[in-house]
Scaffold this active site. Structure first.
Site, PDB file in Angstrom:
ATOM      1  N   LYS A  81       0.061   4.249  -0.310  1.00 58.14           N
ATOM      2  CA  LYS A  81      -0.602   5.442   0.250  1.00 58.14           C
ATOM      3  C   LYS A  81      -0.366   6.639  -0.682  1.00 58.14           C
ATOM      4  O   LYS A  81      -0.252   6.464  -1.883  1.00 58.14           O
ATOM      5  CB  LYS A  81      -0.114   5.727   1.675  1.00 58.14           C
ATOM      6  CG  LYS A  81      -0.107   4.465   2.541  1.00 58.14           C
ATOM      7  CD  LYS A  81       0.074   4.756   3.990  1.00 58.14           C
ATOM      8  CE  LYS A  81       0.267   3.451   4.745  1.00 58.14           C
ATOM      9  NZ  LYS A  81       0.090   3.589   6.158  1.00 58.14           N
ATOM     10  N   ASN A 138       0.874  -1.181   0.000  1.00 55.98           N
ATOM     11  CA  ASN A 138       0.000   0.000   0.000  1.00 55.98           C
ATOM     12  C   ASN A 138       0.904   1.222   0.000  1.00 55.98           C
ATOM     13  O   ASN A 138       1.483   1.562   1.025  1.00 55.98           O
ATOM     14  CB  ASN A 138      -0.901  -0.022   1.237  1.00 55.98           C
ATOM     15  CG  ASN A 138      -1.718   1.244   1.373  1.00 55.98           C
ATOM     16  OD1 ASN A 138      -1.839   2.023   0.426  1.00 55.98           O
ATOM     17  ND2 ASN A 138      -2.279   1.461   2.553  1.00 55.98           N
ATOM     18  N   SER A 168       3.251  -2.353  10.347  1.00 56.05           N
ATOM     19  CA  SER A 168       4.703  -2.380  10.555  1.00 56.05           C
ATOM     20  C   SER A 168       5.317  -3.748  10.247  1.00 56.05           C
ATOM     21  O   SER A 168       6.240  -4.193  10.929  1.00 56.05           O
ATOM     22  CB  SER A 168       5.046  -1.922  11.975  1.00 56.05           C
ATOM     23  OG  SER A 168       4.590  -0.605  12.185  1.00 56.05           O
ATOM     24  N   HIS A 177      -9.531   1.035   4.826  1.00 54.18           N
ATOM     25  CA  HIS A 177      -8.258   1.263   5.518  1.00 54.18           C
ATOM     26  C   HIS A 177      -8.499   2.223   6.683  1.00 54.18           C
ATOM     27  O   HIS A 177      -9.304   3.149   6.583  1.00 54.18           O
ATOM     28  CB  HIS A 177      -7.223   1.840   4.542  1.00 54.18           C
ATOM     29  CG  HIS A 177      -5.839   1.842   5.094  1.00 54.18           C
ATOM     30  ND1 HIS A 177      -5.410   2.792   6.001  1.00 54.18           N
ATOM     31  CD2 HIS A 177      -4.802   0.983   4.918  1.00 54.18           C
ATOM     32  CE1 HIS A 177      -4.155   2.531   6.339  1.00 54.18           C
ATOM     33  NE2 HIS A 177      -3.766   1.437   5.692  1.00 54.18           N
ATOM     34  N   GLU A 186      -6.925   4.651   7.744  1.00 57.36           N
ATOM     35  CA  GLU A 186      -6.730   6.082   7.435  1.00 57.36           C
ATOM     36  C   GLU A 186      -7.963   6.652   6.749  1.00 57.36           C
ATOM     37  O   GLU A 186      -8.296   7.820   6.937  1.00 57.36           O
ATOM     38  CB  GLU A 186      -5.461   6.260   6.577  1.00 57.36           C
ATOM     39  CG  GLU A 186      -4.206   6.024   7.414  1.00 57.36           C
ATOM     40  CD  GLU A 186      -3.003   5.494   6.647  1.00 57.36           C
ATOM     41  OE1 GLU A 186      -2.994   5.551   5.401  1.00 57.36           O
ATOM     42  OE2 GLU A 186      -2.070   5.005   7.309  1.00 57.36           O
ATOM     43  N   GLY A 196       2.223   2.045  10.680  1.00 61.53           N
ATOM     44  CA  GLY A 196       3.180   3.140  10.541  1.00 61.53           C
ATOM     45  C   GLY A 196       3.860   3.538  11.840  1.00 61.53           C
ATOM     46  O   GLY A 196       4.508   4.582  11.910  1.00 61.53           O
ATOM     47  N   GLU A 199      -5.636  -5.107  10.423  1.00 63.95           N
ATOM     48  CA  GLU A 199      -4.617  -4.085  10.630  1.00 63.95           C
ATOM     49  C   GLU A 199      -4.898  -3.342  11.935  1.00 63.95           C
ATOM     50  O   GLU A 199      -5.696  -2.389  11.950  1.00 63.95           O
ATOM     51  CB  GLU A 199      -4.643  -3.074   9.475  1.00 63.95           C
ATOM     52  CG  GLU A 199      -4.308  -3.685   8.132  1.00 63.95           C
ATOM     53  CD  GLU A 199      -3.684  -2.644   7.209  1.00 63.95           C
ATOM     54  OE1 GLU A 199      -2.599  -2.921   6.698  1.00 63.95           O
ATOM     55  OE2 GLU A 199      -4.256  -1.565   7.040  1.00 63.95           O
TER      56      GLU A 199
HETATM   57  C1  PEP Z   1      -0.865   0.043   5.929  1.00 63.29           C
HETATM   58  O1  PEP Z   1      -0.918   1.250   5.725  1.00 63.29           O
HETATM   59  O2  PEP Z   1      -1.740  -0.702   5.468  1.00 63.29           O
HETATM   60  C2  PEP Z   1       0.264  -0.465   6.715  1.00 63.29           C
HETATM   61  C3  PEP Z   1       0.209  -1.698   7.132  1.00 63.29           C
HETATM   62  O3  PEP Z   1       1.294   0.416   6.956  1.00 63.29           O
HETATM   63  P1  PEP Z   1       2.709   0.064   7.645  1.00 63.29           P
HETATM   64  O4  PEP Z   1       3.183  -1.233   7.061  1.00 63.29           O
HETATM   65  O5  PEP Z   1       3.595   1.218   7.279  1.00 63.29           O
HETATM   66  O6  PEP Z   1       2.465  -0.044   9.102  1.00 63.29           O
END
Ligand code: PEP
Length: 253
Positions: free
Chosen positions: A11, A9, A214, A96, A98, A174, A168
């Site tokens: 973003k 992803n 992460s 997601h 976000e 992040g 998630e």
């Molecule tokens: C995401 O945005 O779906 C995500 C898992 O981000 P990160 O791997 O940076 O934590």
């Protein structure tokens, strides 16, 4: 047999030239290094989708990061599932955290987005996850259950069989705070149990459930080795070709 998937992803990162360059690197490395049946997907900003879908061939599939809930119309600035499909994308991330946090997307809206994506032949990668407060106060199973019930448990078994779920935890996205493999496995097993309860064990066994938060080349191996974890949704590490491809290759190990 459910599919093993590593989806990146990006973003809102990378201009057009940077996106083409990173994606070309990823395609070449996946082509040269991947073994096994795992799928590699990149979910890119809308502006990149058309070109990436043509570059990816059979090696790396492409997904969008969002779609509008209506088929078409006066929704300035939005893109539809039909448009996404028309440039050769196969996947779309829906829900997601976000989008839930910054664009006030709720379970009801996300149910509509899932339906329109399916109607247009896209595979939704449907995200659920609890906040840090919800994890700490012990309400996370209830939160996850209501995200499932209010968004995707209205689907027929046939349609449900076409979606991918991503767990998630918001506190892990992040932040560098990955869920431990035990924490992730506990939730993935819970999600699969809920699917079996709503549909049946065949549907549950066939649903790919990805972990996101992460995830990196160091922790992917232990996470993906868990019985109910079928791959990952990768944010930051998908912006580095070596890291992303090493995560894809984790399934070879
Ligand atoms: C995401 O945005 O779906 C995500 C898992 O981000 P990160 O791997 O940076 O934590």
């Amino acid at each position: 047999m459910r599919k093993k998937i590593v989806a990146g992803n990006w973003k809102m990162n990378l201009d057009y030239a940077e996106g083409i360059s990173l994606f070309s690197e990823i395609v070449n490395m996946v082509r040269d290094e991947k073994q096994g049946e795992q799928l590699a997907i990149i979910c890119a900003p809308s502006i990149h989708l058309n070109s990436l879908a043509k570059l990816g061939g059979n090696t790396v599939s492409i997904g969008a990061q969002n779609c509008h809930q209506k088929e078409s119309g006066a929704y300035t600035g939005e893109i539809s599932a039909k448009m996404i499909k028309s440039v050769g994308c196969e996947y779309v991330i829906i829900g997601h955290s976000e989008r839930r946090q910054y664009f006030a997307e709720n379970n009801e809206l996300l149910a509509e987005k899932t339906i329109i994506a399916l109607q247009n032949g896209l595979t939704p990668i449907f995200c659920i996850g609890e906040t840090l407060d919800e994890r700490n106060n012990g309400s996370y199973f209830e939160v996850l259950k209501s995200q499932l019930e209010e968004s995707i448990f209205g689907l027929s078994a046939e349609d449900f069989g076409k979606i991918v779920i991503a767990y998630e935890p918001v506190w892990a996205i992040g932040t560098g705070l990955t869920a431990t493999s035990e924490q992730a496995q506990e939730v993935h097993a819970f999600i699969r149990k809920e699917i079996a309860g709503k549909y049946d064990s065949v549907v549950a066994d066939n649903t790919s459930i990805l972990y996101g938060g992460s995830c990196n080349p160091k922790n992917a191996g232990e996470l993906f080795a868990q019985t109910d974890i079928d791959g990952g949704l990768i944010g930051g590490a998908s912006l580095k070709s070596r890291d992303f491809v090493d995560i894809v290759k984790t399934f070879n190990a």
